[in-house]
Design an enzyme around this catalytic site. Structure first.
Site, PDB file in Angstrom:
ATOM      1  N   ASN A 117      -0.646 -59.758 -90.253  1.00 18.86           N
ATOM      2  CA  ASN A 117      -0.162 -61.058 -89.756  1.00 18.86           C
ATOM      3  C   ASN A 117      -1.182 -62.190 -89.941  1.00 18.86           C
ATOM      4  O   ASN A 117      -1.128 -63.209 -89.275  1.00 18.86           O
ATOM      5  CB  ASN A 117       0.334 -60.941 -88.309  1.00 18.86           C
ATOM      6  N   LYS A 120      -7.580 -62.765 -91.471  1.00 17.77           N
ATOM      7  CA  LYS A 120      -7.622 -61.314 -91.667  1.00 17.77           C
ATOM      8  C   LYS A 120      -7.609 -60.939 -93.155  1.00 17.77           C
ATOM      9  O   LYS A 120      -7.229 -61.743 -94.014  1.00 17.77           O
ATOM     10  CB  LYS A 120      -6.424 -60.683 -90.952  1.00 17.77           C
ATOM     11  N   PHE A 180      -0.168 -48.564 -82.662  1.00 13.33           N
ATOM     12  CA  PHE A 180      -0.506 -49.300 -83.882  1.00 13.33           C
ATOM     13  C   PHE A 180      -2.017 -49.394 -84.119  1.00 13.33           C
ATOM     14  O   PHE A 180      -2.452 -49.991 -85.099  1.00 13.33           O
ATOM     15  CB  PHE A 180       0.115 -50.708 -83.863  1.00 13.33           C
ATOM     16  N   GLU A 233     -14.974 -62.785 -77.472  1.00 14.18           N
ATOM     17  CA  GLU A 233     -14.819 -62.718 -78.931  1.00 14.18           C
ATOM     18  C   GLU A 233     -15.791 -63.644 -79.656  1.00 14.18           C
ATOM     19  O   GLU A 233     -16.293 -63.307 -80.727  1.00 14.18           O
ATOM     20  CB  GLU A 233     -13.371 -63.040 -79.299  1.00 14.18           C
ATOM     21  N   ARG A 270      -3.031 -70.864 -80.876  1.00 11.94           N
ATOM     22  CA  ARG A 270      -1.925 -69.898 -80.838  1.00 11.94           C
ATOM     23  C   ARG A 270      -0.617 -70.548 -81.283  1.00 11.94           C
ATOM     24  O   ARG A 270       0.225 -69.915 -81.916  1.00 11.94           O
ATOM     25  CB  ARG A 270      -1.818 -69.272 -79.448  1.00 11.94           C
ATOM     26  N   ARG A 280       1.684 -67.866 -89.404  1.00  9.65           N
ATOM     27  CA  ARG A 280       2.305 -66.545 -89.583  1.00  9.65           C
ATOM     28  C   ARG A 280       3.683 -66.640 -90.229  1.00  9.65           C
ATOM     29  O   ARG A 280       4.065 -65.771 -91.020  1.00  9.65           O
ATOM     30  CB  ARG A 280       2.346 -65.809 -88.254  1.00  9.65           C
ATOM     31  N   HIS A 293      -5.890 -63.931 -86.367  1.00  7.09           N
ATOM     32  CA  HIS A 293      -6.031 -63.537 -84.963  1.00  7.09           C
ATOM     33  C   HIS A 293      -6.588 -64.743 -84.220  1.00  7.09           C
ATOM     34  O   HIS A 293      -7.409 -65.488 -84.763  1.00  7.09           O
ATOM     35  CB  HIS A 293      -7.000 -62.360 -84.810  1.00  7.09           C
ATOM     36  N   TYR A 312     -11.337 -54.539 -81.132  1.00 10.16           N
ATOM     37  CA  TYR A 312      -9.960 -54.326 -80.656  1.00 10.16           C
ATOM     38  C   TYR A 312      -9.869 -53.202 -79.623  1.00 10.16           C
ATOM     39  O   TYR A 312      -8.837 -52.559 -79.512  1.00 10.16           O
ATOM     40  CB  TYR A 312      -9.048 -54.020 -81.845  1.00 10.16           C
ATOM     41  N   THR A 348       3.084 -63.310 -82.853  1.00 16.79           N
ATOM     42  CA  THR A 348       2.470 -62.150 -83.522  1.00 16.79           C
ATOM     43  C   THR A 348       3.332 -61.608 -84.648  1.00 16.79           C
ATOM     44  O   THR A 348       2.829 -61.246 -85.710  1.00 16.79           O
ATOM     45  CB  THR A 348       2.222 -61.026 -82.470  1.00 16.79           C
TER      46      THR A 348
END
Ligand code: CMP
Length: 139
Positions: free
Chosen positions: A113, A10, A58, A127, A86, A103, A116, A50, A92
């Protein structure tokens, strides 16, 4: 079974020159990069990506953060790649992320964070197709 997942580095991470360190954790954890590109998302693209969060409190901050700078999108492949990615990313919220995860080491907050990753087989398919044509993915 070999599986593919979508990974995104990100803007909060690309802005802090963390791309290489994050990719190193992903590869070091056993994920193989089979596709990659750098993009700067438009507001419309970020909103579409998203869309499942569009009613969340948020959402607006999420979109603003996602269009703040470039992102790196990658297709990662491994045995159980979705769960493995993950695990390497961590939870998260960086406050509760496990030691050694992306993270825990790099994220600033839940909103910033750093990464993704797809959360299911269905979201991985959606995705990956959002960013890549099949002929842009290599084995
Ligand atoms: P990501 O895995 O990209 O999926 C949705 C993003 O929304 C998430 O990471 C966070 O960056 C952001 N977000 C902000 N607040 C929350 C929240 N309360 N729960 C889940 N995601 C949140």
């Amino acid at each position: 079974m070999q599986q593919r997942t979508l990974s995104m580095i990100k803007p909060d991470a690309t802005q802090r020159n963390l791309t290489g360190k994050i990719i190193s954790k992903l590869e070091g954890g056993g994920l193989k990069i089979v596709a990659a590109k750098m993009l700067h998302l438009s507001k419309q693209q970020a909103g579409e990506f998203y869309v499942e969060h569009k009613d969340k409190v948020f959402y607006n901050t999420l979109i603003e953060n996602m269009i703040a700078a470039t992102i790196i999108v990658q297709v990662l492949q491994a045995e159980d790649a979705i769960a493995l990615n993950r695990k390497i990313m961590g939870s998260t919220d960086p406050e509760t992320a496990e030691t050694g995860t992306v993270r825990k080491d790099f994220a600033i907050s839940m909103q910033k964070n750093s990464v993704h990753g797809s959360d299911s087989v269905e979201s991985a398919a959606r995705e990956i197709a959002f960013f890549f044509n099949e002929d842009e993915i290599f084995n």
